[in-house]
Design an enzyme around this catalytic site. Sequence first.
Site, short mmCIF file in Angstrom:
data_model
loop_
_atom_site.label_atom_id
_atom_site.label_comp_id
_atom_site.label_asym_id
_atom_site.label_seq_id
_atom_site.Cartn_x
_atom_site.Cartn_y
_atom_site.Cartn_z
N HIS A 67 -5.25 1.21 1.54
CA HIS A 67 -4.60 1.68 2.76
C HIS A 67 -5.64 1.92 3.85
O HIS A 67 -6.84 2.00 3.56
CB HIS A 67 -3.78 2.95 2.50
CG HIS A 67 -4.58 4.05 1.85
ND1 HIS A 67 -4.75 4.13 0.48
CD2 HIS A 67 -5.26 5.09 2.36
CE1 HIS A 67 -5.48 5.18 0.18
NE2 HIS A 67 -5.83 5.78 1.30
N GLY A 68 -5.17 2.04 5.08
CA GLY A 68 -6.10 2.29 6.16
C GLY A 68 -5.36 2.69 7.42
O GLY A 68 -4.16 2.45 7.56
#
Lengths: 152, 494
Positions: A67-68
């Site tokens: 994720h980011g």
Amino acid sequence: MLLSELLSADRVKVPLGSRTKSDVLRELVELVTRSRNGQDADSILSSVRDREMVLSTGIGGGVAIPHGKTPAVDQLVLVAGVSPQPIDFDALDGKPVQLFFLLVGPESASGAHVKALSRISRLLRREQLRADLMAAKSPEEFLRIVRASEAA
Amino acid sequence: MPTTEPLATALLLALFGALLVVSVLFSRASERSSIPVALIFLLIGMLAGSEGIGGIAFEDYAFSFRLGTVALTLILFDGGMNTPLASIREAIRPAGVLATLGVVGTAALVGVGARALGLAWPLALLLGAIVSSTDAAAVFAVLRGSGVQLKRRVGTTLEVESGINDPMAVILTTAMTEHALTAGGIEPWRLGLGVVMQLVVGGVLGVIAGWLGRMLLTRLVLPAGGLYPALTLGLACLAFAVPTLLYGSGFLAVYVAGVVIGNAQFPFRSGLLRVHDALAWLSQIVMFLVLGLLVFPSRLRGVAGTGIALALFLAVVARPLVVALCLAPFRGYNVREVGYIGWVGLRGAVPIVLAIAPVLAGVPGGERVFDIVFFIVVVNAFVPGATVPWVTRRLGLESRDPPAPPAVLQVESLVPLEGELISFHIDEALAVSGARLRELEFPPGAAVVLIVRGRELLAPRGDTELTPGDHVYVITKAEDRGYIQLIFGRPEGE
């Protein structure tokens, strides 16, 4: 928040073609940009890689949830994929990964971001569900399994 | 020199104290220069020696060997205690191959190299055996000093390998010493059988000693906290001694016992770990000082060419080749990682201690071997030693190293607890960075209990926002740890 609402068939890729961690991240990010035109794939990819630098998001049991946070998207985007070949992901239990959920969102949506991660990881605790998803033959079947598990 | 007491003791303590203090103060120089801290202790020992400014005459090989063995016992026990079972489980197979076949392969190749440089076969093989094992402390000291943190699997492989490969080097050295002394040498099958015997006896007795320690530490209630480390120190000595007396590998046993004990939960655990950490440091310093005293720089000149050539051969050819062959059957190491593991096979104190054995046994040419080994270890500290941080970054194998927390909160408990307190450094890449606490979803058994921001302790409230740079303490049940690490990243100190 239901995952089946965040996902759609064009955001699920079965099977994934990559063989390495670096490639599979790129392949998943391409799913994000494919469904949302004109976005900066590199910026998304580097936000996801930054998070992997802290600690692998391979949480064990053959699952990774990269994720980011990136300004390149204006709302949460979830994509998923299954790799027929287990991919070495430097996971916490050392086992290679087959099932991927990639989540990206804008900086402003930290709360929703964490909630989605929580939702995904809680769902994937069920071993049977993990096995079913890994065995899915098509994006549609994958989505059906997710939907069924959330309805239960 | 006064010979009446207490003056003689006072003089000895003054000397010892001064060397200790100087060593500790100079250890900081290693952080800036990327030279392993052990080398600095060694140089201080040499300076204090008969040919340095200290002028201390010391040439007691027997005492040095005994001291070195005690020091290694304490260092290996501490190393074991600090190795998480998860690392062992993850890396035991590749590390196991590296620590057995890899050690034999390295020994053989270096032996061939030494023969090519003109040493007779018995001495060449002996030399190979002596320098065949790696030292984790050296690798991690260099990395820590430069603020680089290795990718986990690469790090655990190196760590576990070096934890368990000393026994093999010891066994080979003993065998090759015997070989050099016996006309006609020893048969290979006897050597092979001896190796298996040593490893099995050492491994099994190590586990038994560890379980015994675990049982004692969890059940026994002692009148004072300070007695627990005295108990574990005794156990460490026994874990080395008993297997050694029974023809097992004491070094393997004491490491294994350390792992078994260190991975258990018991009262005063963190205090105990700190005591053993201190003992390991003290051992390092004293051992290297004494080894430095034992060396005669003037004698080193004669072996400089051979030493440098062999050190480079070991670093550039032998180790990388053996690692590449050993890791070939294992999936999941890419070329850069294999190259890296091959490159950073740092040597530490073990070879120097081992090199004393043939001198003691009276092997002809033993002192020459000792001098060459000394040279190899010193050169090794620069190549590859000093290149490690640079190579790590160059190959992209570093992970982000969060700064050390300004304050440390720990739970000291007299009984085993369910759940744990973990601290995290908030990196801006983390999901929780920028989130308010009330927005975070926690499993029933988990919560943020404290935030350290700069020099301030913050009470966690619903509207407290987590900002990059915070150190956050989270309590969690073991089964929720995966999720907590997904959103908070790497626990500090792991």
